[in-house]
Design a protein around this motif. Structure first.
Motif, PDB file in Angstrom:
ATOM      1  N   GLN A 149      24.164 -25.815 -19.555  1.00 61.25           N
ATOM      2  CA  GLN A 149      24.731 -26.340 -20.795  1.00 61.25           C
ATOM      3  C   GLN A 149      26.024 -25.619 -21.157  1.00 61.25           C
ATOM      4  OE1 GLN A 149      22.088 -26.347 -24.174  1.00 61.25           O
ATOM      5  NE2 GLN A 149      23.729 -26.695 -25.631  1.00 61.25           N
ATOM      6  N   GLN A 150      26.009 -24.293 -21.070  1.00 62.16           N
ATOM      7  CA  GLN A 150      27.214 -23.542 -21.392  1.00 62.16           C
ATOM      8  C   GLN A 150      28.336 -23.861 -20.416  1.00 62.16           C
ATOM      9  OE1 GLN A 150      26.610 -19.348 -21.965  1.00 62.16           O
ATOM     10  NE2 GLN A 150      28.807 -18.894 -22.004  1.00 62.16           N
ATOM     11  N   GLY A 151      27.979 -24.052 -19.141  1.00 61.13           N
ATOM     12  CA  GLY A 151      28.985 -24.397 -18.141  1.00 61.13           C
ATOM     13  C   GLY A 151      29.639 -25.745 -18.442  1.00 61.13           C
ATOM     14  N   ARG A 152      28.827 -26.732 -18.817  1.00 62.73           N
ATOM     15  CA  ARG A 152      29.391 -28.044 -19.180  1.00 62.73           C
ATOM     16  C   ARG A 152      30.332 -27.926 -20.372  1.00 62.73           C
ATOM     17  NH1 ARG A 152      24.046 -29.796 -18.427  1.00 62.73           N
ATOM     18  NH2 ARG A 152      23.727 -29.916 -20.679  1.00 62.73           N
ATOM     19  N   GLU A 153      29.918 -27.152 -21.372  1.00 66.60           N
ATOM     20  CA  GLU A 153      30.753 -26.991 -22.557  1.00 66.60           C
ATOM     21  C   GLU A 153      32.087 -26.346 -22.215  1.00 66.60           C
ATOM     22  OE1 GLU A 153      28.241 -24.745 -25.122  1.00 66.60           O
ATOM     23  OE2 GLU A 153      26.991 -26.470 -25.706  1.00 66.60           O
ATOM     24  N   GLU A 154      32.070 -25.370 -21.322  1.00 67.04           N
ATOM     25  CA  GLU A 154      33.315 -24.709 -20.939  1.00 67.04           C
ATOM     26  C   GLU A 154      34.238 -25.666 -20.190  1.00 67.04           C
ATOM     27  OE1 GLU A 154      32.185 -21.229 -18.780  1.00 67.04           O
ATOM     28  OE2 GLU A 154      31.531 -20.147 -20.586  1.00 67.04           O
ATOM     29  N   VAL A 155      33.675 -26.481 -19.299  1.00 61.85           N
ATOM     30  CA  VAL A 155      34.486 -27.453 -18.562  1.00 61.85           C
ATOM     31  C   VAL A 155      35.087 -28.479 -19.517  1.00 61.85           C
ATOM     32  CG1 VAL A 155      34.432 -29.322 -16.859  1.00 61.85           C
ATOM     33  CG2 VAL A 155      33.243 -27.173 -16.390  1.00 61.85           C
ATOM     34  N   LEU A 156      34.254 -29.007 -20.418  1.00 61.66           N
ATOM     35  CA  LEU A 156      34.699 -30.091 -21.295  1.00 61.66           C
ATOM     36  C   LEU A 156      35.625 -29.622 -22.410  1.00 61.66           C
ATOM     37  CD1 LEU A 156      31.384 -32.146 -21.515  1.00 61.66           C
ATOM     38  CD2 LEU A 156      33.448 -32.676 -20.222  1.00 61.66           C
ATOM     39  N   ALA A 157      35.833 -28.326 -22.535  1.00 59.43           N
ATOM     40  CA  ALA A 157      36.804 -27.814 -23.495  1.00 59.43           C
ATOM     41  C   ALA A 157      38.235 -28.109 -23.056  1.00 59.43           C
ATOM     42  CB  ALA A 157      36.613 -26.311 -23.679  1.00 59.43           C
ATOM     43  N   TYR A 158      38.427 -28.500 -21.807  1.00 62.26           N
ATOM     44  CA  TYR A 158      39.761 -28.795 -21.282  1.00 62.26           C
ATOM     45  C   TYR A 158      40.040 -30.292 -21.382  1.00 62.26           C
ATOM     46  CZ  TYR A 158      39.957 -24.009 -19.628  1.00 62.26           C
ATOM     47  OH  TYR A 158      39.977 -22.635 -19.572  1.00 62.26           O
ATOM     48  N   PRO A 159      41.271 -30.658 -21.727  1.00 66.00           N
ATOM     49  CA  PRO A 159      41.574 -32.071 -22.016  1.00 66.00           C
ATOM     50  C   PRO A 159      41.495 -33.001 -20.819  1.00 66.00           C
ATOM     51  CG  PRO A 159      43.582 -30.747 -22.029  1.00 66.00           C
ATOM     52  CD  PRO A 159      42.437 -29.785 -21.960  1.00 66.00           C
ATOM     53  N   THR A 160      41.577 -32.486 -19.599  1.00 69.54           N
ATOM     54  CA  THR A 160      41.545 -33.366 -18.425  1.00 69.54           C
ATOM     55  C   THR A 160      40.139 -33.502 -17.843  1.00 69.54           C
ATOM     56  OG1 THR A 160      42.131 -31.507 -16.981  1.00 69.54           O
ATOM     57  CG2 THR A 160      43.942 -32.895 -17.805  1.00 69.54           C
TER      58      THR A 160
END
Length: 316
Positions: A72-83
């Motif tokens: 879950q934390q990994g997904r959140e970190e990835v999705l923090a980027y606009p692309t």
């Protein structure tokens, strides 16, 4: 499940990469790609191999973290980027793209999709709905492996708590205590020997049981292993040696078998590194999907990150 005869909806946006699988390998690959401004779609069916495991170990700064929390934390970190984009679903097909695809971010006219990579069909895993088609220049397979456990009654009830499959990951918690080792009947003697050697670093007594028929316990506490003759060995923890395989039926278009016991790298032919690491130009594999062997979380994550420079160069 997708109903028979349903229509597929095609998305015209073009991604630099579709990453299939949101475990440590896929998340690490996706994170490093979006940090290089690549447009990435992360696709995951949310069926992790370690779903029953309460804690994961050996990941620097995350020792003891719950695997679900790590994902879950990994997904959140990835999705923090606009692309970055994410969709929950199961990939059912990867095919060479046909027709036209619009690279909306670049503001350029439509180009022939056949020159741009792949069409990825994604079916919903929750509720009903039509499959969706996405387009990408590159594909990264990070789905990990699937385990085939020995056919032992109640084994799954204790798998991830009293019983584990990774000695390096979970051996420490069993230090100094007798452990049982339950191999799948088709596991090789070499595999069995390696696991026994590792176990002896943690346990003074390793009991290899090939004829187990039932895990005996009460409530959540494992109490023993019943053998085929009826004898119950009084042991409260141990390890399982499963068979493993990589499942990639969506690559059938490229002649890849639906199940690859030795990973996608073993199936592929030798190709220059800049083309692909599994022998299909534009399609890559990382982590357990590449090797077909279980990996610690940190090793799988490193595999995902290590591929990124090659991918970026191929997109330039």
């Amino acid at each position: 499940m997708v109903a028979a005869g349903s229509e597929s909806e095609s998305h015209t946006a073009l991604y630099d990469a579709v990453v299939i699988g949101a475990g440590p390998a896929g998340l690490s690959c996706a994170l490093n790609l979006v940090r290089a401004h690549a447009r990435v779609l992360l696709v995951d069916a949310n069926r992790p191999r370690h779903a029953a495991t309460l804690q994961s170990h050996g990941f620097l700064t995350r020792d003891g973290v719950a695997p679900a929390q790590l994902r879950q934390q990994g997904r959140e970190e990835v999705l923090a980027y606009p692309t970055a984009s994410y969709v929950m679903g199961a990939v059912t097909a990867v095919t060479p793209a046909t027709g036209t695809v619009i690279d909306s971010s670049a503001g350029t006219p439509p180009e022939p999709a056949a020159a741009l990579g792949f069409a990825v069909t994604v079916a919903p895993v929750r509720g009903s709905g039509d499959p969706q088609i996405y387009h990408a220049r590159r594909i990264v397979i990070a789905t990990g492996i699937q385990e085939r456990l020995p056919d032992i009654t109640n084994l799954r009830a204790y798998y991830g708590t009293a019983l584990h499959s990774c000695v390096v990951c979970d051996g420490y918690e069993k230090t100094g205590q007798p452990v049982v080792l339950l191999p799948h009947p088709q596991c090789s003697e070499q595999q069995l020997d390696v696991v026994q050697q590792l176990l002896r670093r943690f346990s003074p007594e390793v009991l290899v049981v090939r004829d187990a028929v039932e895990i005996v316990g009460e409530r959540a506490q494992m109490q023993g292993v019943r053998r085929s003759a009826g004898e119950v060995l009084p042991v409260t923890q141990g390890f399982v040696l499963p068979l493993t395989t990589v499942q990639a039926p969506y690559l059938a278009q490229f002649g890849v078998p639906a199940a690859c016991p030795q990973g996608l790298a073993a199936w592929g032919v030798d190709q220059p590194a800049e083309l692909s690491n599994i022998g299909i130009p534009g399609i890559y594999a990382v982590g357990e999907a590449l090797t077909g062997e279980p990996q610690q979380l940190v090793v799988a994550a490193g595999s995902g990150a290590a591929l990124v420079p090659e991918l970026l160069l191929s997109l330039s």
